[in-house]
Scaffold this motif. Structure first.
Motif, PDB file in Angstrom:
ATOM      1  N   ARG A  53       0.831  -1.213   0.000  1.00  0.00           N
ATOM      2  CA  ARG A  53       0.000   0.000   0.000  1.00  0.00           C
ATOM      3  C   ARG A  53       0.864   1.262   0.000  1.00  0.00           C
ATOM      4  O   ARG A  53       0.480   2.275  -0.578  1.00  0.00           O
ATOM      5  N   LEU A  58      -1.083   4.495  -1.112  1.00  0.00           N
ATOM      6  CA  LEU A  58      -2.325   4.442  -0.326  1.00  0.00           C
ATOM      7  C   LEU A  58      -2.036   4.782   1.132  1.00  0.00           C
ATOM      8  O   LEU A  58      -2.909   5.198   1.878  1.00  0.00           O
ATOM      9  N   ARG A  77       3.986  10.929  -8.102  1.00  0.00           N
ATOM     10  CA  ARG A  77       2.936   9.938  -7.847  1.00  0.00           C
ATOM     11  C   ARG A  77       2.139   9.590  -9.106  1.00  0.00           C
ATOM     12  O   ARG A  77       1.998   8.420  -9.459  1.00  0.00           O
TER      13      ARG A  77
ATOM     14  N   ILE B 101     -12.415   2.555  -2.952  1.00  0.00           N
ATOM     15  CA  ILE B 101     -11.524   3.712  -2.750  1.00  0.00           C
ATOM     16  C   ILE B 101     -10.068   3.280  -2.966  1.00  0.00           C
ATOM     17  O   ILE B 101      -9.245   4.033  -3.467  1.00  0.00           O
ATOM     18  N   LEU B 105      -7.777   5.106  -5.687  1.00  0.00           N
ATOM     19  CA  LEU B 105      -6.610   5.906  -5.288  1.00  0.00           C
ATOM     20  C   LEU B 105      -5.290   5.330  -5.777  1.00  0.00           C
ATOM     21  O   LEU B 105      -4.226   5.885  -5.505  1.00  0.00           O
ATOM     22  N   SER B 110      -4.832  12.850  -8.701  1.00  0.00           N
ATOM     23  CA  SER B 110      -4.544  13.276  -7.331  1.00  0.00           C
ATOM     24  C   SER B 110      -5.783  13.133  -6.456  1.00  0.00           C
ATOM     25  O   SER B 110      -6.912  13.173  -6.931  1.00  0.00           O
ATOM     26  N   ARG B 111      -5.535  12.968  -5.171  1.00  0.00           N
ATOM     27  CA  ARG B 111      -6.649  12.850  -4.223  1.00  0.00           C
ATOM     28  C   ARG B 111      -7.485  14.133  -4.215  1.00  0.00           C
ATOM     29  O   ARG B 111      -8.702  14.074  -4.064  1.00  0.00           O
ATOM     30  N   ASN B 274      -6.418  13.948   1.920  1.00  0.00           N
ATOM     31  CA  ASN B 274      -5.048  13.847   1.402  1.00  0.00           C
ATOM     32  C   ASN B 274      -4.109  13.156   2.375  1.00  0.00           C
ATOM     33  O   ASN B 274      -3.151  12.503   1.954  1.00  0.00           O
ATOM     34  N   LYS B 275      -4.371  13.303   3.675  1.00  0.00           N
ATOM     35  CA  LYS B 275      -3.428  12.690   4.637  1.00  0.00           C
ATOM     36  C   LYS B 275      -3.890  11.301   5.089  1.00  0.00           C
ATOM     37  O   LYS B 275      -3.159  10.581   5.746  1.00  0.00           O
ATOM     38  N   LYS B 276      -5.079  10.922   4.668  1.00  0.00           N
ATOM     39  CA  LYS B 276      -5.666   9.668   5.143  1.00  0.00           C
ATOM     40  C   LYS B 276      -4.911   8.438   4.606  1.00  0.00           C
ATOM     41  O   LYS B 276      -4.630   8.349   3.411  1.00  0.00           O
ATOM     42  N   ASP B 277      -4.596   7.519   5.513  1.00  0.00           N
ATOM     43  CA  ASP B 277      -4.050   6.222   5.089  1.00  0.00           C
ATOM     44  C   ASP B 277      -5.213   5.314   4.727  1.00  0.00           C
ATOM     45  O   ASP B 277      -6.162   5.186   5.495  1.00  0.00           O
ATOM     46  N   ILE B 278      -5.129   4.700   3.574  1.00  0.00           N
ATOM     47  CA  ILE B 278      -6.229   3.833   3.118  1.00  0.00           C
ATOM     48  C   ILE B 278      -5.971   2.422   3.628  1.00  0.00           C
ATOM     49  O   ILE B 278      -5.128   1.697   3.099  1.00  0.00           O
ATOM     50  N   LEU B 279      -6.701   2.058   4.651  1.00  0.00           N
ATOM     51  CA  LEU B 279      -6.493   0.755   5.288  1.00  0.00           C
ATOM     52  C   LEU B 279      -7.638  -0.208   5.006  1.00  0.00           C
ATOM     53  O   LEU B 279      -7.548  -1.394   5.327  1.00  0.00           O
TER      54      LEU B 279
END
Lengths: 306, 280
Positions: A53, A58, A77, B101, B105, B110-111, B274-279
């Protein structure tokens, strides 16, 4: 200015990712070269998913350097992602849309001009021809996996990252994916990063690999070198195991023999298999079976449990 | 890429069954109101006008399409935020819940562009809802009740506006209502960026609206300093266009507060997304 090897497709150096006090990735380092089928291995919770990720932007790393196609990920990116096709964890789609509409949606933002013809060809390629108008909500896991592969390859990426691509597939589906990966590497010179729990799959198709555990790289390199593939693990099914052990340890003492499931297990080069077979037969021990066992599993477990 | 992404968002909204709940709800509610007023509207008007009939006499068609449009707007504009939040609160969190998502992404866009395209599609959806309400409230009402002058009862007394003076007031009124509704849409989308499921942002948006509305209407001095800055205070600003003379300063203040909320919320949403980690 750092000079980078143009053949290096992925360069991960000292990658660290912390969530508060939890250290998901502590220090992962590996390189993937152009044309590699690269196995990415580790037990559950080793940090494989977090690393993948992070490579796909991500997740933002806490520290470390990630370069793809010779460029720094954080600064390039979109350029980098336009050259990557991936499935992370499992392919998820808009369930209320058809397979075709889903590919249209992902194709539209892939950075490449995707035509309806491309979509139809890709659906045919993954065996979903005739189902293109069906809503994805009605698809089985295997069909979603195939659609995921179609989505991954649709924009003709140079690097393909597949996280557990054979999960949920039937045996024919697994063989299809394996052949597809080899075809992508051999015919199109694509680079494939493959994360899988099925070690035999990795052993069959990967030429290089990294094993990580507890967020750290344990080992990386050529699969042949790491497994010392001059030797294979062979299981001899014999009529009298105790007698066979006695004969072998006396007459060929240089090898290390063990008994596993009432069979004799030994790591030897291919040339020694007929010698052992003949020796057993000459000593009136019937040989019922000779099986070659994959080594990666043993190697992996040895490293992880060390 | 931004416009392609926005087009994608339109397709997703248009394909979701929940997007049509709002249009169906508005159609049913407006039809019920129009039917009730057609059957019993005259006695309703007589009851309202009874206090004025001793001092004034009224001639002409008081129960007309404009009055109906005004009544419908007054009744429904409070409830439409729920319908807007139903779709916009799902824009980001719905994708997180579905897992798409993650797929989205990893594409070379870009986000910021993804989020702005979602917001734009959400605003377009809000416009469709409001336009449908406008069509139902104004055109259907006029077909059933005809045209006439509009009498508006507000805190200063009774205001009578001539029929030829009304179209621009309705257009401006709908314009300010749209601004209020896209504030709600932005709030719901912003909350959606913090969540991994669809229900949370929708319920949270409604909770915030209820909380601010209670603070705004509670006649307690301690809330006086913050009341002018709550977006809920300005959600009924459209009514100002039916005052005579026009309270221009109050309208401009409402517009400024709503725009400030929209800009602020977009900023928060962009920062978080923009700062969110996609988990997931």
């Amino acid at each position: 200015m750092t000079m980078t090897d143009p053949n290096k497709i992925i360069e991960v150096k000292n990658l660290v990712k912390h969530y508060g006090n939890f250290k998901a990735v502590e220090e992962v380092t590996f390189d993937v070269y152009k044309g590699d089928v690269f196995g990415f291995l580790g037990p559950n919770g080793a940090g494989k998913s977090t690393t993948i990720r992070t490579i796909l932007s991500l997740i933002k790393p806490t520290a470390g350097e990630i370069r793809l196609f010779g460029k720094e990920l954080s600064k390039n990116r979109n350029y980098i992602l336009s050259k990557i096709g991936c499935i992370v964890e499992k392919p998820d789609f808009y369930l209320y849309l058809s397979a075709q509409k889903n590919l249209e949606i992902f194709g539209r933002v892939s950075g490449t001009n995707i035509t309806q013809n491309n979509i139809h060809q890709m659906l045919e390629f993954v065996g979903l021809k005739g189902r293109e108008k069906d809503q994805v909500s009605g698809f089985s896991h295997g069909m979603k996996q195939r659609l995921g592969i179609a989505q991954t390859l649709l924009h003709n990426p140079q690097l393909i990252i597949l996280d557990e691509p054979t999960t949920g597939l039937d045996p024919q589906g697994i063989i299809d994916i394996r052949n597809l990966i080899l075809q992508l590497r051999n015919e199109q010179n694509k680079t494939v990063v493959l994360s899988s729990h099925i070690l035999s799959e990795i052993e069959l198709i990967a030429n290089r690999m990294v094993i990580i555990n507890k967020g750290k790289t344990i080992v990386q390199g050529s699969v042949a070198d790491l497994l010392n593939q001059n030797d294979v693990i062979v299981l001899f099914g014999v009529s009298n195991t105790q007698k066979a052990m006695q004969v072998l340890t006396q007459q060929l003492p240089q090898n290390n023999y063990t008994i596993l499931d009432n069979k004799i297990q030994v790591a030897i080069s291919n040339e020694k298999i007929p010698i052992i077979n003949k020796l057993l037969c000459d000593n009136q021990i019937d040989v019922f079976s000779i099986e070659s066992k994959r080594k990666l599993e043993d190697y992996f477990l040895k490293l992880i449990n060390a | 890429m931004f416009w392609k992404s926005t087009y994608n968002e339109f397709i997703k909204i248009a394909a979701k069954p929940r997007s049509y709940i709002s249009l169906a709800a508005i159609t049913v509610l407006v039809s019920v109101i129009l039917f009730a007023m057609k059957v019993d509207g005259q006695s309703y008007i007589s009851f309202i006008m009874s206090s004025f009939e001793q001092t004034m006499s009224f001639e002409g068609n008081m129960l007309n399409g404009y009055l109906m449009a005004f009544i419908i707007l007054q009744m429904l504009i409070i409830h439409i935020p729920l319908l807007v939040a139903l779709v916009t609160g799902d824009l980001v969190s719905g994708e997180a819940a579905m897992g798409t998502i993650r797929m989205l992404l990893t594409k070379p866009i870009s986000r910021t562009q993804i989020l702005l395209s979602k917001l734009l599609a959400g605003y377009a959806y809000t416009l469709v809802i409001l336009l449908w309400l406008g069509i139902m409230a104004i055109f259907a009402s006029q077909l059933l009740f005809g045209i006439g002058d509009l009498m508006v009862l507000n805190s200063d007394g009774l205001v009578i506006l001539q029929a030829n003076d009304l179209p621009w007031r309705f257009v401006c009124g709908f314009g300010v209502s749209y601004l209020a509704l896209i504030t709600i849409a932005t709030l719901a989308t912003t909350l959606s960026c913090f969540s991994e499921n669809s229900i949370g942002p929708i319920v949270s948006t409604m909770a915030i609206i209820i909380f601010f509305t209670i603070i705004g209407t509670l006649d307690v001095a301690v809330f006086d300093p913050i009341r002018p800055f709550l977006f809920t205070t300005h959600m009924m600003a459209w009514r100002s266009f039916f005052a005579d003379p026009l309270p221009t300063d109050a309208i401009l203040q409402s517009v400024a507060v709503l725009i400030a909320h929209i800009v602020g919320l977009i900023g928060i949403a962009l920062y978080q997304f923009n700062k969110k980690d996609i988990l997931s």
